[in-house]
Enzyme design. Structure first.
Site, PDB file in Angstrom:
ATOM      1  NE  ARG A 164     -16.060   5.846  -1.081  1.00  0.00           N
ATOM      2  CZ  ARG A 164     -15.728   4.952  -2.003  1.00  0.00           C
ATOM      3  NH1 ARG A 164     -14.760   4.090  -1.748  1.00  0.00           N
ATOM      4  NH2 ARG A 164     -16.331   4.910  -3.164  1.00  0.00           N
ATOM      5  CG  ASP A 178     -12.394   2.001  -9.270  1.00  0.00           C
ATOM      6  OD1 ASP A 178     -13.428   1.472  -9.723  1.00  0.00           O
ATOM      7  OD2 ASP A 178     -12.407   2.882  -8.388  1.00  0.00           O
ATOM      8  CD  GLU A 191      -2.433   1.825   0.288  1.00  0.00           C
ATOM      9  OE1 GLU A 191      -2.333   3.035   0.018  1.00  0.00           O
ATOM     10  OE2 GLU A 191      -3.139   1.026  -0.374  1.00  0.00           O
ATOM     11  CE1 TYR A 217     -24.631   6.535   1.859  1.00  0.00           C
ATOM     12  CE2 TYR A 217     -25.507   7.003  -0.332  1.00  0.00           C
ATOM     13  CZ  TYR A 217     -24.446   6.665   0.485  1.00  0.00           C
ATOM     14  OH  TYR A 217     -23.197   6.463  -0.065  1.00  0.00           O
TER      15      TYR A 217
END
Length: 394
Positions: free
Chosen positions: A105, A300, A32, A219
């Site tokens: 998230r 993605d 990462e 939401y």
């Protein structure tokens, strides 16, 4: 001990892939780039097709603790807030095997991260990125750039889960024609404290407002304490490369949206946002192949999609499940497993990329065509709208 599979990227797709591969008996190293694994952005919708997979990876309890389950989706006419269709989600679990859920998230990523950290077959390295890689005699050699310098890693495979601007994809397809391009649409995102929102918009439901050349989705999150709001507008890029990240206060964004005729409650909700972040939406040309030998792409990096079907993260999770299944079905051959994974996923993911773009166009219709669209939605009703999208959730 067999060489590990390296995953570039510890986002939702990369962490899900690590868990699926570990479940299939593979050793995994995640590289990462960021020094700390934390998700940017705000809300995220996880439909039943992805929820079933996450539950199968043993995450049901962790996800239930941080998720909110909206009871309905309201499709609204933007100028006055009239509900054209109400999609009842209360029986999603019995109908599709998992509920519709919404997450911050960061909460979803942390649940995945903790599960990965607890798994003995998964190693996570931060401040590390994939550099060059070469294949020789069926072995993959790659350079990992980290704080301590460059390390050579012998890997059995490499999964590029490093996002829309994937470095792994750039190595596989080094051509200018594959570069990301601005879609002509921008998302403005904010989290609004629930007590500042109009009372009529605080229910545990998702809402979609359709306007000419724009739409708004909102939401509740975190037990209803905040409301995630996303305003999508067609606009020119705000910098030469279209990638500037700007911020606006609520009244400024409300003035930008006002010419499109939003209803009073919607305008009040937008004004309540203290700081709206600017996220240009990019696309990439579709790929006919995601893999080359022992290297493949996921999420993605393979199939970036506009967010209008709320399937971006869900499709990365589907990719992860298919990757793990390929190894369970075929055994240890990485190239064969990657090819099988690609065959099982590319048609569905490509279909959803195209459908997402069409959905955005549908939301943004103006003039007499928008009247016909609204009539069609009313005629179809909530049950009909859910049935129309059942191919996504099954």
């Amino acid at each position: 001990m067999s060489a590990p599979i390296v995953i570039a990227g510890a986002g939702i797709g990369g962490l899900s892939a690590a868990l699926a591969l570990a479940r299939a008996g593979k050793r995994v190293i995640i590289l990462e780039r960021a020094a700390k694994i934390e998700e940017v952005g705000a809300g995220l919708q996880i439909a039943p097709n992805a929820g079933r997979i996450l539950a199968g990876l043993g995450l049901e309890s962790a996800l239930a603790a941080v998720a909110l389950e909206p009871q309905a989706i309201n499709i609204r006419r933007g100028r006055d807030g009239s509900v054209l269709a109400r999609l009842d989600l209360s029986d999603s679990g019995s109908r599709w095997g998992a509920p519709f859920r919404v997450f911050h998230r960061a909460d979803l990523q942390q649940a995945l991260l903790q599960a990965a950290l607890a798994h003995e077959a998964i190693e996570i390295r931060t401040s590390a990125r994939v550099g060059d890689f070469t294949e020789r005699s069926g072995r993959l050699s790659l350079r990992a750039h980290g704080e301590g310098g460059v390390e050579e890693i012998d890997a059995s495979g490499l999964v590029g889960a490093d996002g829309q601007r994937s470095a792994v994809r750039a190595h596989l397809f080094p051509t200018e024609r594959d570069a990301p391009y601005y879609s002509g649409l921008t998302a403005w995102r904010a989290l609004v404290p629930a007590e500042l929102a109009p009372a009529a918009l605080r229910a545990r439901e998702s809402n979609l407002w359709m306007l000419p050349g724009a739409h708004v989705v909102h939401y509740p999150l975190r037990d209803g304490s905040i409301i995630n709001v996303v305003v999508i507008v067609a606009e020119e890029p705000r910098a030469a490369d279209g990638a500037a990240i700007l911020a606006l206060e609520g009244p400024e964004l409300a003035r930008l949206l006002a010419p499109k005729g939003p209803g009073a409650d919607l305008l009040s909700l937008v004004q309540a946002g203290a700081s709206w972040r600017h996220w240009p939406l990019f696309a990439r040309p579709p790929l006919s192949k995601w893999s080359r030998g022992a290297v493949t792409l996921l999420g993605d990096a393979a199939h970036p999609m506009l967010p209008f079907l709320a399937q971006g993260a869900a499709q990365a999770i589907e990719d992860a499940a298919a990757l793990g299944t390929a190894f369970l079905r075929l055994g240890v051959g990485v190239e064969a497993a990657f090819a099988d994974y690609e065959r099982s996923r590319i048609a569905r993911a490509s279909r959803i990329v195209r459908a997402s773009r069409r959905q955005g166009d549908y939301f943004h219709i103006s003039g007499p065509a928008s009247v016909a669209r609204d009539f069609a939605i009313r005629a179809l009703g909530g049950r009909g709208m859910l049935a129309r999208n059942a191919w996504l959730y099954r």
